[in-house]
Design a protein around this motif. Sequence first.
Motif, PDB file in Angstrom:
ATOM      1  N   GLU A 182       0.813  -1.209   0.000  1.00 55.56           N
ATOM      2  CA  GLU A 182       0.000   0.000   0.000  1.00 55.56           C
ATOM      3  C   GLU A 182       0.850   1.264   0.000  1.00 55.56           C
ATOM      4  OE1 GLU A 182      -2.328  -0.718   3.466  1.00 55.56           O
ATOM      5  OE2 GLU A 182      -4.021  -1.541   2.348  1.00 55.56           O
ATOM      6  N   THR A 209      -2.252  13.006  -2.520  1.00 53.04           N
ATOM      7  CA  THR A 209      -3.450  12.187  -2.691  1.00 53.04           C
ATOM      8  C   THR A 209      -3.115  10.701  -2.609  1.00 53.04           C
ATOM      9  OG1 THR A 209      -4.417  13.904  -4.093  1.00 53.04           O
ATOM     10  CG2 THR A 209      -5.418  11.721  -4.185  1.00 53.04           C
ATOM     11  N   TYR A 210      -2.023  10.284  -3.231  1.00 59.18           N
ATOM     12  CA  TYR A 210      -1.606   8.888  -3.107  1.00 59.18           C
ATOM     13  C   TYR A 210      -1.296   8.542  -1.650  1.00 59.18           C
ATOM     14  CZ  TYR A 210      -1.265   7.645  -8.086  1.00 59.18           C
ATOM     15  OH  TYR A 210      -1.554   7.328  -9.399  1.00 59.18           O
ATOM     16  N   ASP A 248      -4.329   7.854   0.506  1.00 63.63           N
ATOM     17  CA  ASP A 248      -4.988   6.559   0.294  1.00 63.63           C
ATOM     18  C   ASP A 248      -4.539   5.516   1.320  1.00 63.63           C
ATOM     19  OD1 ASP A 248      -6.383   7.497  -1.890  1.00 63.63           O
ATOM     20  OD2 ASP A 248      -4.931   6.778  -3.367  1.00 63.63           O
ATOM     21  N   TYR A 249      -3.413   5.780   1.986  1.00 62.02           N
ATOM     22  CA  TYR A 249      -2.879   4.828   2.968  1.00 62.02           C
ATOM     23  C   TYR A 249      -3.696   4.916   4.258  1.00 62.02           C
ATOM     24  CZ  TYR A 249       0.675   2.267   5.635  1.00 62.02           C
ATOM     25  OH  TYR A 249       1.341   1.345   6.391  1.00 62.02           O
ATOM     26  N   LYS A 306      -2.850   7.796   7.868  1.00 59.76           N
ATOM     27  CA  LYS A 306      -2.558   8.975   7.065  1.00 59.76           C
ATOM     28  C   LYS A 306      -1.408   9.804   7.621  1.00 59.76           C
ATOM     29  CE  LYS A 306      -7.166   9.401   5.048  1.00 59.76           C
ATOM     30  NZ  LYS A 306      -7.509   8.012   5.336  1.00 59.76           N
ATOM     31  N   ARG A 361      -5.035   5.508  -9.871  1.00 65.74           N
ATOM     32  CA  ARG A 361      -5.922   5.390  -8.716  1.00 65.74           C
ATOM     33  C   ARG A 361      -7.330   5.783  -9.144  1.00 65.74           C
ATOM     34  NH1 ARG A 361      -7.477   9.897  -6.115  1.00 65.74           N
ATOM     35  NH2 ARG A 361      -7.624   8.847  -4.107  1.00 65.74           N
ATOM     36  N   THR A 390      -8.961  15.035  -2.244  1.00 65.60           N
ATOM     37  CA  THR A 390      -8.164  15.748  -3.238  1.00 65.60           C
ATOM     38  C   THR A 390      -8.550  17.220  -3.292  1.00 65.60           C
ATOM     39  OG1 THR A 390      -7.994  13.738  -4.558  1.00 65.60           O
ATOM     40  CG2 THR A 390      -7.440  15.806  -5.654  1.00 65.60           C
TER      41      THR A 390
END
Length: 377
Positions: free
Chosen positions: A7, A120-121, A124-125, A128, A183, A320
């Motif tokens: 991830e 933004t990538y 996604d984790y 955060k 994504r 985002t």
Amino acid sequence: MRKHVTEMKLPMYASFSLTFALMGDAFLYSFLPVNALSIHVPIIWIGTILSINRFTRILLNPLILRVFSRVGFRLPVIVAAVVSVVATAGYGAGFGIAVMVLLRILWGISYSVLRVGAITYAMDYPKKGLALGVSQSIIESGPLLALLVGPVLFDVVSPRLTFFIIALLSTPGIYFALKLEERGRTSARPLSFKMSFPSIFNRLAFLSAFAVEGMLVVLIGSLLVDAQPTWTAVEITAAAAGFLSFRRICSLLISPFAGWSADRYGLANIYSGSILLICLGLILAANGWVLTGLILVFTFYNINASLAAGAASSGKTDVTRAVSINATFRDAGSAFGALAGGFLLANDHLDLIFTALTMLLILFTWKYCRESRVLLT
């Protein structure tokens, strides 16, 4: 464990792409205020050159969001990585003001794409705070390399060759952009440039960026000249690059710990504490304790910067968009701050100006803390 590593792979690729793209821009900030004439840039244009890319981002952030929603994240990041290398190679060419302004505009667009993509990538984790901290740590490594290598190159070769070599060193960013996977896209919102009154957090983000990323970064050379009047231009450039390198080192080492601390003790608490320590550093730097003040500011501004996206997107469904809005206010602060710093290069009352800024920062921090506690109750 393997799942967590997988991830984190995409956030790391996006962060590496951004860090290599940042190399030329990072060295330009230490180089231009002292050596502008060597690349045919009049002194009066320094503030404009260093801030025009940020004004570009302010105007184009809504459009960039629309690009992400229509074509995805991977392709824009790849194009932005390529453009950043071209812009870096052109900084030292001495083509004149018009070309320099164009390169800075292109760089501003590229940076905006790369930054929002990387954040933004990372968001996604699942954890955060940790993801943002690790991402920020990676992002600082490229500029740190440029600030360490740049002054050495400048001492032995021409500005044109110095920036060309830094551009070559930044090309791995294209490779990492190519390794990204797409994504999920967000739905496109109607394009709007309508301004609304910013939240207290975004006002705080604007002012902190104005003071540190804008004014202080541009005025480091002037503060050092006042503190060390016997130093040569090369020594001042090296010292300015050294402090900017120190800032990057702190970010590289501290950001992961800051992210972990935010997850554990509360993002608002860690963020507010970093602002107050930045204020102390600004007061010291502007009132005679330049070295101590700069160390304090750059140590804790990295915590502030690495956690900004997490605080901005807290409780928001469209991550985002929240990140982009916060980035716009930070860009506006750093842009106007850099422009103001360019005009204040010869000012004799920097102590009063920085003191006033710190008082406003403390006021906004107090309001932000009150608002954060209300939301938690």
